[in-house]
Design an enzyme around this catalytic site. Structure first.
Site, short mmCIF file in Angstrom:
data_model
loop_
_atom_site.label_atom_id
_atom_site.label_comp_id
_atom_site.label_asym_id
_atom_site.label_seq_id
_atom_site.Cartn_x
_atom_site.Cartn_y
_atom_site.Cartn_z
N LEU A 1 0.86 -1.19 0.00
CA LEU A 1 0.00 0.00 0.00
C LEU A 1 0.89 1.23 0.00
O LEU A 1 1.81 1.32 0.81
CB LEU A 1 -0.88 0.02 1.26
CG LEU A 1 -1.90 -1.12 1.41
CD1 LEU A 1 -2.50 -1.11 2.80
CD2 LEU A 1 -3.02 -0.98 0.37
N HIS A 2 0.64 2.15 -0.93
CA HIS A 2 1.43 3.39 -0.88
C HIS A 2 0.63 4.63 -1.27
O HIS A 2 1.13 5.73 -1.17
CB HIS A 2 2.67 3.27 -1.77
CG HIS A 2 2.35 3.36 -3.24
ND1 HIS A 2 1.82 2.30 -3.94
CD2 HIS A 2 2.46 4.38 -4.12
CE1 HIS A 2 1.64 2.67 -5.19
NE2 HIS A 2 2.01 3.92 -5.33
#
Ligand code: UD1
Length: 358
Positions: free
Chosen positions: A205-206
């Site tokens: 996740l970014h």
């Protein structure tokens, strides 16, 4: 003819590698000038990719580093304009939708250099993503368009672009995946965490929408761990995500948070995992080709073929959607998927062939 290849962020290097591979293979190579903007500078996000993907050293590094959206974009534009004042290519070729691509495309166009866009015509219609703004801007000024799907080509033509300049060529990211698959490399964490094939899931996740609020990230992790039975959860974290995870201090005996992995190590894990939970666009394409279930924590995608053909499903940004989706994976009911047209490992060759005749 000199062609500037612009790369700044992790996924750019993966796509550009397909062009270098094809250019060498096809003989009478085109002259590429590799421009690294410096948007990503960490070893894992940039440095290791050069070794893993056998990329040549950049001809020029603009060294811009991080900043706000405007700061980063402006720094790239200023630095690239200075370079073009000294030495102009015939074509500026940008890939994807990152700030580096947008900044260089606009700068080149204003200096009357032709702009070519790889991965043109994708739209999420989500204006909260800086990438959507970048896609629209790049496509609005590009001279040549290389697309990953017929749908993207049709969209560009419907927008008034001359169909002579729109080329459905396939997916460069998949060229690189297939070319380097034999080199996928077991990461240290395989033995360290005693990982076993199909007994772990991967989380990446970014996106700011997912990793700017502690509450959000925590509820994702809680739902994933609550519903994944005995599976290990490997979370290679982007530097921004890592900062928030450190602040959160969340721990669990089955959760292994590690720094971002190199390309070959990451894909070694993807090939052997039970499923990937992600908010990345590129990973939805790679899992489609590797036949791995992909659970995407986004409300939309600019890559709908990964859902219609591939192994991807959108869970939206709803933590409650995680339980039924993981259950579907664990009970063997996830769809199998098929590979989209022209995602065959030859896209770089098609692009080089077209560039030679421009
Ligand atoms: C960028 C792209 C995104 C892509 C992603 C892949 C844009 C708008 N977004 O997002 O589409 O999916 O790359 O990774 O271009 N940072 C480091 N080390 C680095 C680079 C960045 O610590 O090497 C930190 C920065 O300080 C900043 C954050 O990461 O706090 C964001 O970096 P940035 O390049 O602006 O965008 P990404 O989120 O990486």
């Amino acid at each position: 003819m000199i062609i500037d290849l612009i790369a700044g962020a992790r996924p750019n290097f993966v796509k550009i590698a397909a062009l270098f591979g094809a250019n060498e293979e096809m003989g009478k190579p085109l002259k590429f000038r590799l421009i690294h903007t410096g948007q990503h500078y960490d070893e894992a996000l940039s440095g290791s990719l050069f070794k893993d993907l056998e990329l040549p050293k950049p001809d020029i590094n603009l060294n811009v580093g991080s900043g706000s959206q405007a700061e980063q974009t402006a720094a790239i534009m200023i630095a690239y304009e200075k370079l073009l004042e000294k030495s102009r290519p015939d074509i500026c070729l940008v890939v994807g939708d990152v700030n580096s691509s947008m900044a260089c495309a606009i700068t080149a166009k204003k200096m009357r250099v032709k702009v070519a866009h790889i991965e043109a015509g994708l739209r999420s219609n989500d204006w909260d993503m800086p990438e959507e703004v970048n896609r629209v801007l790049i496509d609005s000024i590009s001279d040549y368009f290389f697309t990953t799907t017929q749908k993207a080509s049709d969209f560009l033509i419907s927008q008034g672009h001359n169909k002579k300049n729109v080329f459905f060529v396939g997916n460069t990211m998949i060229d690189t995946l297939l070319r380097f698959k034999p080199n996928f490399r077991k990461p240290e964490i395989w033995d360290k965490f005693q990982l076993k094939e199909k007994e772990f899931i991967i989380v990446t996740l970014h996106r700011p929408a997912n990793v700017s609020k502690e509450k959000f990230l925590k509820s994702y992790l809680e739902e994933i761990l609550k519903n994944s039975e005995e599976l290990s959860v490997i979370f290679p974290a982007h530097p921004r995500t890592r900062k928030l995870l450190n602040k959160l201090g969340f721990t669990h005996p089955r959760l292994f948070i590690v720094d971002a992995l190199s390309y070959l190590e990451f894909n070694y894990l993807v090939e052997r995992c039970k499923a990937v939970l992600t908010d990345s666009g590129g990973i939805t394409e790679e899992t489609t080709v590797l036949g791995i279930p992909c659970l995407t924590l986004r409300n939309n995608t600019e890559r709908p073929e990964t859902i219609s053909h591939g192994t991807n499903e959108l869970l939206r940004t709803d933590p409650k959607a995680i339980a039924p989706a993981i259950n579907k994976v664990l009970t063997g009911n996830w769809k199998k998927g098929s590979i989209p047209e022209l995602w065959d490992g030859r896209t770089g060759n098609r692009i080089v062939e077209i560039l030679r005749h421009l």
